[in-house]
Scaffold this active site. Structure first.
Site, PDB file in Angstrom:
ATOM      1  N   VAL A   1       4.948  -4.130  -6.501  1.00 28.68           N
ATOM      2  CA  VAL A   1       4.395  -2.633  -6.673  1.00 28.68           C
ATOM      3  C   VAL A   1       5.296  -1.950  -7.526  1.00 28.68           C
ATOM      4  CG1 VAL A   1       3.312  -0.589  -5.742  1.00 28.68           C
ATOM      5  CG2 VAL A   1       3.293  -2.872  -4.234  1.00 28.68           C
TER       6      VAL A   1
ATOM      7  N   ARG B   1      12.880  14.076   2.992  1.00 28.28           N
ATOM      8  CA  ARG B   1      11.704  14.339   1.971  1.00 28.28           C
ATOM      9  C   ARG B   1      10.456  13.573   2.906  1.00 28.28           C
ATOM     10  NH1 ARG B   1      11.738  12.117  -3.957  1.00 28.28           N
ATOM     11  NH2 ARG B   1       9.486  12.949  -3.414  1.00 28.28           N
TER      12      ARG B   1
ATOM     13  N   CYS C   1      11.701   7.796 -11.921  1.00 26.87           N
ATOM     14  CA  CYS C   1      12.282   8.197 -10.726  1.00 26.87           C
ATOM     15  C   CYS C   1      12.937   7.083 -10.340  1.00 26.87           C
ATOM     16  CB  CYS C   1      11.270   8.718  -9.649  1.00 26.87           C
ATOM     17  SG  CYS C   1      10.479   7.320  -9.141  1.00 26.87           S
TER      18      CYS C   1
ATOM     19  N   ASP D   1       6.247   0.378   0.797  1.00 27.49           N
ATOM     20  CA  ASP D   1       6.942   1.499   1.363  1.00 27.49           C
ATOM     21  C   ASP D   1       7.707   1.212   2.910  1.00 27.49           C
ATOM     22  OD1 ASP D   1       6.185   3.456  -0.479  1.00 27.49           O
ATOM     23  OD2 ASP D   1       4.817   4.250   0.693  1.00 27.49           O
TER      24      ASP D   1
ATOM     25  N   LEU E   1      -2.663   6.416 -15.801  1.00 27.16           N
ATOM     26  CA  LEU E   1      -3.968   6.223 -15.557  1.00 27.16           C
ATOM     27  C   LEU E   1      -4.867   7.502 -14.975  1.00 27.16           C
ATOM     28  CD1 LEU E   1      -3.178   3.124 -12.964  1.00 27.16           C
ATOM     29  CD2 LEU E   1      -4.351   2.932 -15.168  1.00 27.16           C
TER      30      LEU E   1
ATOM     31  N   ARG F   1       7.385   4.603 -13.146  1.00 27.28           N
ATOM     32  CA  ARG F   1       6.104   5.460 -12.666  1.00 27.28           C
ATOM     33  C   ARG F   1       5.083   6.161 -13.381  1.00 27.28           C
ATOM     34  NH1 ARG F   1       7.476   7.592  -6.746  1.00 27.28           N
ATOM     35  NH2 ARG F   1       5.259   7.133  -6.286  1.00 27.28           N
ATOM     36  N   PRO F   2       4.536   5.560 -14.454  1.00 21.06           N
ATOM     37  CA  PRO F   2       3.818   6.649 -15.405  1.00 21.06           C
ATOM     38  C   PRO F   2       2.432   7.294 -14.702  1.00 21.06           C
ATOM     39  CG  PRO F   2       3.330   4.049 -15.745  1.00 21.06           C
ATOM     40  CD  PRO F   2       4.379   4.035 -14.911  1.00 21.06           C
ATOM     41  N   VAL F   3       2.128   8.121 -15.495  1.00 23.54           N
ATOM     42  CA  VAL F   3       0.759   8.587 -14.841  1.00 23.54           C
ATOM     43  C   VAL F   3      -0.574   8.550 -16.018  1.00 23.54           C
ATOM     44  CG1 VAL F   3       2.002  10.310 -13.428  1.00 23.54           C
ATOM     45  CG2 VAL F   3       1.524  11.003 -15.903  1.00 23.54           C
TER      46      VAL F   3
ATOM     47  N   ARG G   1       6.989  13.703  -7.353  1.00 28.59           N
ATOM     48  CA  ARG G   1       5.965  13.066  -8.533  1.00 28.59           C
ATOM     49  C   ARG G   1       4.539  13.529  -7.916  1.00 28.59           C
ATOM     50  NH1 ARG G   1       6.758   9.845 -12.311  1.00 28.59           N
ATOM     51  NH2 ARG G   1       4.699   9.053 -11.613  1.00 28.59           N
TER      52      ARG G   1
ATOM     53  N   LYS H   1       3.206  12.006   5.583  1.00 28.20           N
ATOM     54  CA  LYS H   1       3.312  12.642   4.365  1.00 28.20           C
ATOM     55  C   LYS H   1       2.319  12.471   3.060  1.00 28.20           C
ATOM     56  CE  LYS H   1       6.482  10.727   1.488  1.00 28.20           C
ATOM     57  NZ  LYS H   1       5.968  10.315   0.189  1.00 28.20           N
ATOM     58  N   ASN H   2       2.065  10.990   3.194  1.00 26.63           N
ATOM     59  CA  ASN H   2       1.313  10.621   1.798  1.00 26.63           C
ATOM     60  C   ASN H   2      -0.361  10.982   2.162  1.00 26.63           C
ATOM     61  OD1 ASN H   2       3.446  10.205   0.528  1.00 26.63           O
ATOM     62  ND2 ASN H   2       3.142   7.838   1.152  1.00 26.63           N
TER      63      ASN H   2
HETATM   64  N1  EPU Z   1       0.742   3.158 -12.128  1.00 26.27           N
HETATM   65  C1  EPU Z   1       0.749   3.149 -13.711  1.00 26.27           C
HETATM   66  N2  EPU Z   1      -0.008   4.079 -14.047  1.00 26.27           N
HETATM   67  C2  EPU Z   1      -0.304   5.263 -13.493  1.00 26.27           C
HETATM   68  C3  EPU Z   1      -0.100   5.251 -11.863  1.00 26.27           C
HETATM   69  C4  EPU Z   1       0.535   4.217 -11.236  1.00 26.27           C
HETATM   70  O1  EPU Z   1       1.043   2.052 -14.428  1.00 26.27           O
HETATM   71  O2  EPU Z   1      -0.846   6.056 -14.041  1.00 26.27           O
HETATM   72  C5  EPU Z   1       1.434   1.935 -11.682  1.00 26.27           C
HETATM   73  C6  EPU Z   1       2.995   2.516 -11.100  1.00 26.27           C
HETATM   74  O3  EPU Z   1       3.756   2.216 -11.869  1.00 26.27           O
HETATM   75  C7  EPU Z   1       3.047   1.121  -9.809  1.00 26.27           C
HETATM   76  C8  EPU Z   1       1.657   1.051  -9.517  1.00 26.27           C
HETATM   77  O4  EPU Z   1       0.833   1.554 -10.388  1.00 26.27           O
HETATM   78  O5  EPU Z   1       3.464   0.222 -10.543  1.00 26.27           O
HETATM   79  C9  EPU Z   1       1.114   1.569  -8.379  1.00 26.27           C
HETATM   80  O6  EPU Z   1       1.483   3.065  -8.046  1.00 26.27           O
HETATM   81  P1  EPU Z   1       0.798   4.213  -7.463  1.00 26.27           P
HETATM   82  O7  EPU Z   1       0.117   5.043  -8.396  1.00 26.27           O
HETATM   83  O8  EPU Z   1      -0.211   3.662  -6.186  1.00 26.27           O
HETATM   84  O9  EPU Z   1       1.862   4.936  -6.590  1.00 26.27           O
HETATM   85  P2  EPU Z   1       1.655   6.700  -6.353  1.00 26.27           P
HETATM   86  O10 EPU Z   1       0.425   6.940  -6.055  1.00 26.27           O
HETATM   87  O11 EPU Z   1       2.467   7.025  -7.425  1.00 26.27           O
HETATM   88  C10 EPU Z   1       1.862   6.407  -3.521  1.00 26.27           C
HETATM   89  C11 EPU Z   1       2.724   6.875  -2.569  1.00 26.27           C
HETATM   90  C12 EPU Z   1       4.237   5.981  -2.614  1.00 26.27           C
HETATM   91  C13 EPU Z   1       3.947   4.687  -2.490  1.00 26.27           C
HETATM   92  C14 EPU Z   1       2.717   3.989  -3.607  1.00 26.27           C
HETATM   93  C15 EPU Z   1       2.156   2.766  -3.170  1.00 26.27           C
HETATM   94  C16 EPU Z   1       2.042   9.273  -2.567  1.00 26.27           C
HETATM   95  C17 EPU Z   1       2.386  10.455  -2.583  1.00 26.27           C
HETATM   96  N3  EPU Z   1       2.998   8.080  -2.764  1.00 26.27           N
HETATM   97  O12 EPU Z   1       2.623   6.492  -5.140  1.00 26.27           O
HETATM   98  O13 EPU Z   1       4.935   6.502  -1.547  1.00 26.27           O
HETATM   99  O14 EPU Z   1       4.858   3.891  -2.636  1.00 26.27           O
HETATM  100  O15 EPU Z   1       1.645   5.219  -3.698  1.00 26.27           O
HETATM  101  O16 EPU Z   1       1.744   2.607  -2.097  1.00 26.27           O
HETATM  102  O17 EPU Z   1       1.072   8.991  -1.759  1.00 26.27           O
HETATM  103  C18 EPU Z   1       6.863   6.830  -0.528  1.00 26.27           C
HETATM  104  O18 EPU Z   1       6.262   7.595   0.504  1.00 26.27           O
HETATM  105  O19 EPU Z   1       8.222   6.717  -0.567  1.00 26.27           O
HETATM  106  C19 EPU Z   1       6.334   6.705  -1.803  1.00 26.27           C
HETATM  107  C20 EPU Z   1       6.915   6.127  -3.079  1.00 26.27           C
END
Ligand code: EPU
Length: 419
Positions: free
Chosen positions: A329, A399, A117, A307, A126, A122-124, A93, A22-23
């Site tokens: 995480v 999902r 969520c 995960d 970055l 889970r902010p964006v 997301r 999926k990811n």
């Molecule tokens: N974070 C920030 N700001 C940002 C982005 C992230 O502070 O702009 C923080 C998050 O809040 C978290 C950390 O950084 O504490 C790491 O989050 P990351 O951005 O790596 O997570 P993601 O990219 O949103 C992906 C996977 C998730 C998986 C995480 C960690 C996808 C589509 N999703 O999420 O998958 O848990 O990396 O490995 O690739 C799942 O499949 O169940 C799932 C949630």
């Protein structure tokens, strides 16, 4: 609404195939926005999140053709609008993954802010800061990220803190069509990042260092379509291996890439499982009636994956001995704990650590799925519990796990989908 009914107690035996990841599928589908000719994506898993991504692309005017059961062709030549609408983004997301490609190819994008969520805020930020560093002007208007750039995005030095998987992926995609060189420091090293980079390289991108914490991308003028097959889903494979470590039995998973699961396999061996593996298969044998408890702390790849955390809380709840599971995480990824407690699990939450006293048997109960991996942990708990477990809200499972009840049935589980 569909539910899963599981009558626990059966060991798991037999062979199954891993589905596509999926990811990895989600960013690769988003990458189709960068190409000026169709991208063919194979080994796509049939999952709700994949359907949502295809719907999101479709809502922009992207033409999606199913060429066969697990392959789609995505053609962005007639794209009409550059908006990712809230109705779709709020359900997934990972929709934020279209931000980088849209900006890089069309110089503008509007993506609804995903919001919080079940597993944390889970902010964006970055993602947004990285696009700004590459020359984009970004504002938040009525809940949407509105971004635009004069001319092409510009190569930049991006340092992630904390490391972000989709953040890294967004930058790799944007930088592939940007002017000049981008370096990402503290880049995510997840295998799915490598898979995306390999797909982009086939499309004509110039990317070095994917899989390490420094990635360098030299932008090119155009990217074209390619044919790419998505890697196997390491979390799905890890989930089934953990199930067998709990139920006992002998299971072989084909079309898997166990080299990306080392941290999980080591823990399963510590639990008492015997694991054999080849390049594209893995086999687990569990003779002991109960696994040994093992403690762990999650972290970015190659550490133990967040995960897989919920599934190991489930395993530890019926293990011999006590353990701690620490989540580093996401701040709120323990929704499964209360549900496993409904089945008799003895788990106390202390901050970001679950302190678990293994018990002999869980008892079947009605429980509720709260997020994807939490749901998987409840399925595993149901497989070993005494009596019936019904899991409500299983759309969360759909999902991320393709035909979970069919695969488990093949292995001998007593599980069915009921409405
Ligand atoms: N974070 C920030 N700001 C940002 C982005 C992230 O502070 O702009 C923080 C998050 O809040 C978290 C950390 O950084 O504490 C790491 O989050 P990351 O951005 O790596 O997570 P993601 O990219 O949103 C992906 C996977 C998730 C998986 C995480 C960690 C996808 C589509 N999703 O999420 O998958 O848990 O990396 O490995 O690739 C799942 O499949 O169940 C799932 C949630």
């Amino acid at each position: 609404m569909d539910k899963l009914l599981i009558r626990g107690g059966a060991p798991l035996n037999g062979e199954i195939y891993a589905s596509g990841a999926k990811n990895s599928a989600l960013p690769i589908l988003a990458a189709s926005l960068l190409a000026d000719s169709p991208l063919k994506v194979g080994n796509l898993p049939h999952l709700n999140d994949v359907t949502t991504m295809l719907e999101l692309l479709g809502s922009m005017g992207v033409e999606v053709m199913l060429s066969d059961e697990m392959e789609v062709q995505v053609d962005t030549s007639n794209i009409q609008n550059l908006n990712a609408r809230y109705e779709l983004v709020k359900t997934m997301r990972a929709s934020i993954l279209v931000l980088g490609p849209l900006l890089a190819r069309f110089q503008q994008a509007s993506v609804a802010l995903p919001g919080g969520c079940a597993i944390g805020s889970r902010p964006v930020n970055l993602h947004i800061e990285a696009m700004q560093a590459m020359g984009a002007e970004v504002s938040i208007v009525e809940g949407n990220i509105k971004a635009k750039v004069d001319g092409r995005l510009k190569g930049a030095k991006i340092i992630f803190e904390p490391v972000s998987v989709t953040g890294t992926e967004n930058v790799i995609m944007a930088a592939s069509l940007a002017e000049g060189v981008t370096t990402i420091e503290n880049a995510a090293r997840e295998p799915e990042v490598i898979d995306l980079a390999n797909c982009l390289i086939q499309m004509g991108a110039n990317i070095k260092g994917a899989g390490t914490d420094i990635i360098t991308i030299e932008g090119v003028d155009r990217l074209e379509g390619a044919t790419f097959s998505v890697m196997p889903d390491r979390v799905e494979v890890g989930t089934y291996l953990t199930a067998v470590a709990m139920t006992g039995g002998l299971v072989k998973i084909k079309s898997a890439k166990p080299k990306y699961l080392s941290s999980v396999i080591l823990k399963l061996e510590d639990c008492g499982a015997i694991i054999n593996q080849g390049e594209d298969w893995v086999e687990i044998k569990m003779d002991a009636s109960r696994p040994q408890a093992i403690s762990l702390t999650t972290g970015p790849y190659p550490s133990f994956p967040t995960d897989m955390q919920a599934q190991f809380v489930s395993l530890n709840s019926i293990a011999k001995g006590n353990s701690t599971v620490t989540e580093t995480v996401f701040e709120n990824r323990f929704m499964h704990v209360q549900e496993i407690a409904r089945m008799g699990g003895n788990i106390a939450l202390k901050g970001n650590t679950a302190v678990i006293e293994g018990i002999n048997k869980l008892k079947g109960a009605p429980v509720m799925a709260t997020d994807l991996r939490a749901s998987a942990s409840l399925v595993l708990a149901g497989l070993v519990a005494e009596g019936d477990t019904t899991i409500d809200r299983i759309y969360h499972i759909d999902r991320g796990y393709e035909r979970i009840e069919e695969k488990l049935k093949i292995l001998g589980a007593d599980i069915e989908r009921i409405s």
